[in-house]
Motif scaffolding. Structure first.
Motif, PDB file in Angstrom:
ATOM      1  N   MET A 185       1.333   1.027  -0.054  1.00 52.99           N
ATOM      2  CA  MET A 185       1.597  -0.049   0.876  1.00 52.99           C
ATOM      3  C   MET A 185       2.221   0.484   2.177  1.00 52.99           C
ATOM      4  SD  MET A 185       1.271  -3.261   1.128  1.00 52.99           S
ATOM      5  CE  MET A 185       1.923  -4.768   1.719  1.00 52.99           C
ATOM      6  N   THR A 186       3.169   1.385   2.031  1.00 48.81           N
ATOM      7  CA  THR A 186       3.828   1.955   3.201  1.00 48.81           C
ATOM      8  C   THR A 186       2.839   2.780   4.020  1.00 48.81           C
ATOM      9  OG1 THR A 186       5.871   2.074   1.936  1.00 48.81           O
ATOM     10  CG2 THR A 186       5.782   3.320   3.962  1.00 48.81           C
ATOM     11  N   THR A 187       1.930   3.451   3.344  1.00 44.85           N
ATOM     12  CA  THR A 187       0.943   4.279   4.032  1.00 44.85           C
ATOM     13  C   THR A 187       0.052   3.409   4.920  1.00 44.85           C
ATOM     14  OG1 THR A 187       0.941   5.738   2.126  1.00 44.85           O
ATOM     15  CG2 THR A 187      -0.851   6.000   3.692  1.00 44.85           C
ATOM     16  N   ILE A 188      -0.362   2.276   4.415  1.00 41.63           N
ATOM     17  CA  ILE A 188      -1.217   1.380   5.195  1.00 41.63           C
ATOM     18  C   ILE A 188      -0.460   0.854   6.413  1.00 41.63           C
ATOM     19  CG2 ILE A 188      -2.435  -0.832   5.160  1.00 41.63           C
ATOM     20  CD1 ILE A 188      -3.069  -0.279   2.207  1.00 41.63           C
ATOM     21  N   LEU A 189       0.797   0.502   6.215  1.00 40.63           N
ATOM     22  CA  LEU A 189       1.606   0.002   7.321  1.00 40.63           C
ATOM     23  C   LEU A 189       1.787   1.074   8.399  1.00 40.63           C
ATOM     24  CD1 LEU A 189       3.327  -2.294   8.472  1.00 40.63           C
ATOM     25  CD2 LEU A 189       5.267  -1.318   7.250  1.00 40.63           C
ATOM     26  N   LEU A 190       2.069   2.294   7.978  1.00 36.98           N
ATOM     27  CA  LEU A 190       2.224   3.389   8.942  1.00 36.98           C
ATOM     28  C   LEU A 190       0.912   3.706   9.646  1.00 36.98           C
ATOM     29  CD1 LEU A 190       4.618   5.787   7.019  1.00 36.98           C
ATOM     30  CD2 LEU A 190       5.149   4.356   8.995  1.00 36.98           C
ATOM     31  N   PHE A 191      -0.191   3.624   8.913  1.00 34.97           N
ATOM     32  CA  PHE A 191      -1.495   3.870   9.511  1.00 34.97           C
ATOM     33  C   PHE A 191      -1.818   2.815  10.563  1.00 34.97           C
ATOM     34  CE2 PHE A 191      -6.189   3.600   9.496  1.00 34.97           C
ATOM     35  CZ  PHE A 191      -6.449   4.876   9.951  1.00 34.97           C
ATOM     36  N   LYS A 192      -1.536   1.534  10.251  1.00 33.36           N
ATOM     37  CA  LYS A 192      -1.764   0.463  11.214  1.00 33.36           C
ATOM     38  C   LYS A 192      -0.885   0.652  12.445  1.00 33.36           C
ATOM     39  CE  LYS A 192      -2.323  -3.853  10.342  1.00 33.36           C
ATOM     40  NZ  LYS A 192      -2.197  -5.231   9.849  1.00 33.36           N
TER      41      LYS A 192
END
Length: 77
Positions: free
Chosen positions: A1-8
């Motif tokens: 979840m954190t990875t997706i947020l950082l990617f966005k």
């Protein structure tokens, strides 16, 4: 979840940087295309702070709208 947020967040920052780079390039092209001697114009504009704020504000607003329209049309079509 954190990875997706950082990617966005990363993609958003890259898009923001590209937008300002395009805005700078568009303003430079418009300056050259108009052929106006901006040194003389700035001497007149700098005498009034209200004129300076209107000049810079509307200049960036106009290019922001133009680039926004271009980006919207590019993704819709």
């Amino acid at each position: 979840m954190t990875t997706i947020l950082l990617f966005k967040l990363f993609i958003g920052l890259v898009a923001f940087f590209i937008f300002f780079l395009c805005q700078f390039a568009l303003l430079r092209v418009l300056d050259k295309a108009l052929g106006v001697n901006f040194k003389q114009a700035f001497q007149t504009i700098q005498k009034c702070p209200k004129s300076m704020s209107h000049y810079y504000g509307l200049r960036y607003l106009g290019t922001s709208l133009a680039l926004g329209l271009i980006i919207c049309v590019a993704f819709i079509v």
